[in-house]
Scaffold this motif. Sequence first.
Motif, PDB file in Angstrom:
ATOM      1  N   TRP A  40       0.830  -1.209  -0.005  1.00 37.82           N
ATOM      2  CA  TRP A  40      -0.057   0.001   0.034  1.00 37.82           C
ATOM      3  C   TRP A  40       0.891   1.288   0.027  1.00 37.82           C
ATOM      4  CZ3 TRP A  40      -2.188   2.859   4.664  1.00 37.82           C
ATOM      5  CH2 TRP A  40      -3.108   3.709   4.278  1.00 37.82           C
ATOM      6  N   ARG A  41       2.049   1.059   0.803  1.00 41.94           N
ATOM      7  CA  ARG A  41       2.835   2.591   0.803  1.00 41.94           C
ATOM      8  C   ARG A  41       3.548   2.584  -0.438  1.00 41.94           C
ATOM      9  NH1 ARG A  41       4.133   6.959   2.516  1.00 41.94           N
ATOM     10  NH2 ARG A  41       6.302   7.448   2.771  1.00 41.94           N
ATOM     11  N   ASN A  42       4.014   1.345  -1.235  1.00 42.40           N
ATOM     12  CA  ASN A  42       4.842   1.757  -2.543  1.00 42.40           C
ATOM     13  C   ASN A  42       3.729   2.361  -3.333  1.00 42.40           C
ATOM     14  OD1 ASN A  42       7.025   0.743  -1.481  1.00 42.40           O
ATOM     15  ND2 ASN A  42       6.712  -1.266  -2.164  1.00 42.40           N
ATOM     16  N   LEU A  59      -0.369   7.987   5.578  1.00 42.60           N
ATOM     17  CA  LEU A  59      -0.173   7.515   6.761  1.00 42.60           C
ATOM     18  C   LEU A  59       0.577   8.304   7.635  1.00 42.60           C
ATOM     19  CD1 LEU A  59       1.266   4.340   5.348  1.00 42.60           C
ATOM     20  CD2 LEU A  59      -0.785   4.467   6.429  1.00 42.60           C
ATOM     21  N   PRO A  60       0.394   8.222   8.993  1.00 42.45           N
ATOM     22  CA  PRO A  60       1.212   9.286  10.076  1.00 42.45           C
ATOM     23  C   PRO A  60       2.508   8.961   9.848  1.00 42.45           C
ATOM     24  CG  PRO A  60      -0.310   7.609  11.108  1.00 42.45           C
ATOM     25  CD  PRO A  60      -0.386   6.994   9.643  1.00 42.45           C
ATOM     26  N   THR A  61       3.452  10.212  10.106  1.00 41.21           N
ATOM     27  CA  THR A  61       4.679  10.219  10.000  1.00 41.21           C
ATOM     28  C   THR A  61       5.497   9.223  10.912  1.00 41.21           C
ATOM     29  OG1 THR A  61       4.820  12.153  11.376  1.00 41.21           O
ATOM     30  CG2 THR A  61       4.629  12.810   9.096  1.00 41.21           C
ATOM     31  N   TRP A  62       5.004   8.963  12.068  1.00 39.68           N
ATOM     32  CA  TRP A  62       5.439   8.178  12.897  1.00 39.68           C
ATOM     33  C   TRP A  62       5.741   6.511  12.410  1.00 39.68           C
ATOM     34  CZ3 TRP A  62       3.202   3.919  15.090  1.00 39.68           C
ATOM     35  CH2 TRP A  62       1.723   3.883  15.039  1.00 39.68           C
ATOM     36  N   ILE A  63       4.697   6.400  11.412  1.00 38.62           N
ATOM     37  CA  ILE A  63       4.848   5.026  10.833  1.00 38.62           C
ATOM     38  C   ILE A  63       5.657   4.949   9.474  1.00 38.62           C
ATOM     39  CG2 ILE A  63       3.579   3.230   9.468  1.00 38.62           C
ATOM     40  CD1 ILE A  63       1.216   3.769  11.357  1.00 38.62           C
ATOM     41  N   LYS A  65       8.182   6.973   8.918  1.00 36.03           N
ATOM     42  CA  LYS A  65       9.759   7.485   8.885  1.00 36.03           C
ATOM     43  C   LYS A  65      10.592   5.921   8.801  1.00 36.03           C
ATOM     44  CE  LYS A  65       9.858   7.028  13.957  1.00 36.03           C
ATOM     45  NZ  LYS A  65      10.353   7.572  14.941  1.00 36.03           N
ATOM     46  N   TRP A  66       9.966   4.834   9.029  1.00 38.11           N
ATOM     47  CA  TRP A  66      10.913   3.462   9.051  1.00 38.11           C
ATOM     48  C   TRP A  66      10.879   3.036   7.431  1.00 38.11           C
ATOM     49  CZ3 TRP A  66       7.071   2.158  13.223  1.00 38.11           C
ATOM     50  CH2 TRP A  66       7.834   2.771  14.745  1.00 38.11           C
TER      51      TRP A  66
END
Length: 72
Positions: A40-42, A59-63, A65-66
């Motif tokens: 989904w991110r790609n 998505l939130p930035t805390w997720i 960043k990885w």
Amino acid sequence: MCLIITILFLVMAVQNLVEGYYNMGMLQLLIALGFAFMLWRNIQLTRCERDGNCSGCTLPTWITKWFTKEKK
């Protein structure tokens, strides 16, 4: 490739949960969800880079960043 692995692990997780192998089933379900998240991110990053339209469901930035993409 990522979609195939996601579907494969999801099917194996359901089979193991039905047969009573709960630890293995939960682990495979966790792996399937991880691959689905990466897929989904790609897709989201590709659409953003191609169209320049980065709004919408993000998505939130805390997720994220990885999972940052390295620039060359």
